[in-house]
Design a protein around this motif. Sequence first.
Motif, PDB file in Angstrom:
ATOM      1  N   ILE A 203       0.708  -1.122  -0.149  1.00 32.01           N
ATOM      2  CA  ILE A 203       0.032  -0.004  -0.173  1.00 32.01           C
ATOM      3  C   ILE A 203       0.777   1.356  -0.042  1.00 32.01           C
ATOM      4  O   ILE A 203       0.425   2.274  -0.205  1.00 32.01           O
ATOM      5  N   GLU A 210      -8.341   1.576  -3.399  1.00 29.20           N
ATOM      6  CA  GLU A 210      -9.238   2.505  -2.899  1.00 29.20           C
ATOM      7  C   GLU A 210      -9.767   1.686  -1.790  1.00 29.20           C
ATOM      8  O   GLU A 210     -10.521   2.274  -0.745  1.00 29.20           O
ATOM      9  N   LEU A 237      -6.185   4.849  -0.340  1.00 29.04           N
ATOM     10  CA  LEU A 237      -7.176   4.184   0.279  1.00 29.04           C
ATOM     11  C   LEU A 237      -8.199   4.917   0.760  1.00 29.04           C
ATOM     12  O   LEU A 237      -8.151   6.149   1.569  1.00 29.04           O
ATOM     13  N   LEU A 240     -10.924   0.623   4.614  1.00 29.25           N
ATOM     14  CA  LEU A 240      -9.834  -0.328   4.908  1.00 29.25           C
ATOM     15  C   LEU A 240     -10.735  -1.054   6.091  1.00 29.25           C
ATOM     16  O   LEU A 240     -11.137  -0.750   7.049  1.00 29.25           O
TER      17      LEU A 240
END
Length: 616
Positions: A203, A210, A237, A240
């Motif tokens: 990441i 996203e 992102l 999550l």
Amino acid sequence: MKTDAHALSLDTLSLNESENKDPEDEDDIVTHIHIPELPRDLSTAGVYLQACALLNVVPVRCFLRNLGSGSIHLSHHGLGPRGGKALAIALMSDSQTVSLDLSDNSLQADGARSLMEPLRSNLSIHTLDLSDNQLQSSGAEAVAKMLLENTSIKSLKLAGNAFGEDDAKWFAEALGSNYRVKELDLSHNAFYGRGGEYLGQMIANNDGLELLDLSWNHLRMKGAVAFCAGLKVNSTLKHLDLSWNGFGNEGALALGEALKFNNTLQHLDLNNNRITDEGASMLSRGLESNDTLRVLQLAYNSLTVEGALTLINVIKNSPKSAIEDINICNVLVNESFMQLLDVTCQERPSLQVQYGGVGGFIAKKPRKRIDPMKVIQDYLDQRKLRLWDFFRNIDKDGTMRVPVVDFRRAVQIEELIQRLDRDRTGVVDYRGLADTRKQMMRDHRRQLRKVESRQKKEKQKSERILKTFESAVEAVTPRSSMLISPSPAREDSGGPPQFSATPLSSWHHIAMSHSSRFSVHNLSTEQVHFPHIPNSSSSPDVRSYSQPNLLSSRPRTAASGRLESWCDRSMGSSGLSPGADLTRSRPAMNPPNNSSKSKVKRKKKSKKKKGKDTMT
């Protein structure tokens, strides 16, 4: 579609993969079947039926029925590896399917490798679901290599495929250059500490994801800290999911540090992560500075109304906070929480908080029982009396035995009376109170040492986690990755920079080296500057050293020889050797004049001689 294209797909998927295997093996029976040339006008359904006949599998009617609709759902159909191969052959001629669901079909690694071949160049499929197919490590490698070439898949679900720790590196490499994947589901796998390191690297380098689902993994403390380091520098992102990972308070601390800098995350799921009220307080430090997070899921953690109050207070006192939804549905709150929530909702009408109900309470620590002897000791200290004087005022006869009635009238402490008159004789014998007082003082000092030791360990643990987190952040940022990453630097400068995943053990080593005062790695933090040495301006390494006793531990060089000679000249009067530890024994700023001392001694000796002469 041309005939040779169909023949090539059949040959590739049913023959070439098994050419090195034993021909008597049951799985290789299809290698001896003659493949006739297919008609030019054969449709995708015809290709699929022909492939099923050659591979000896039953065609799936659902696939034939949904061809051309754009969305094909084949979950729970038990395709197996051979069924996956037949489906892959059909996909070679299909250009209309947009969404393909193959979850729970036991494709295994062989079926996954077959399916990845047509997907390398497929431009129509945008959504792919391969969850619960037992792909394991070989399947993870095949999917990752497909992602290096595919440019159309935007949503990829790989939950429940028994991926191990080291399998995360395949996704870290693939998604380091693939920015078209927007949604990735890696839940219900077995990513532990090293898996968290690779995922954090993923990441940190990716600029397309996203939505990321990592729920139901095993990202404990090390994996959590490493992953949060990547989250700190991530800029894409938005959603999550980290639920059911066991982050604990250590992970909450690292996550709070990441939220101080992350400015894109909007939805964070931390359900079932063993976070206590202390962890909620650590997480709140990041929420104070974050202005993008809107949804925070903290259900089924070890929170009480105290942690809930901490969260609401942060939202109330942080004008820039954007949180609109908090889920703490298992927490019983109290009236104080409800009052604070009402006040906060008046200022933020969009705020919604899900709680378990009213009836909770803040557990109060039981009042510490005061040692009766401590009361007497304080009384004596205030009046500057001795223990003997205290009892002599009560014992008028001097027998060292005081009736309980008189003693109760003097002190009025029933617990002390029960302790001193254990046998219920009605008499207080204070002959052994000196030893009792000493034991009481020893117990008190021991208790203080325990409290200080516990507080020191907790502080050191938090500092160690923060140092590891900072070092992990340095490992995934372009500025320091060239120094920390053990992989060789690439010479080509085209495209986005790629960084290899660094083991957390090396980050931890770097963090610990920064905490050492005289560490060789800590050359830029603390230096001892020496005066300028004449005729040595060409050697800059002589001017400063990070270790005061560096001369005694390193080989002798020309520069060190000049420095040693300078030290001999400048410190010869004080008797310090060049290799002495300058931090422990420093020469005085104004050293005493040795000549004046010698003059005083001479005068004293002359006076003594004169005195002897007069006596004689």
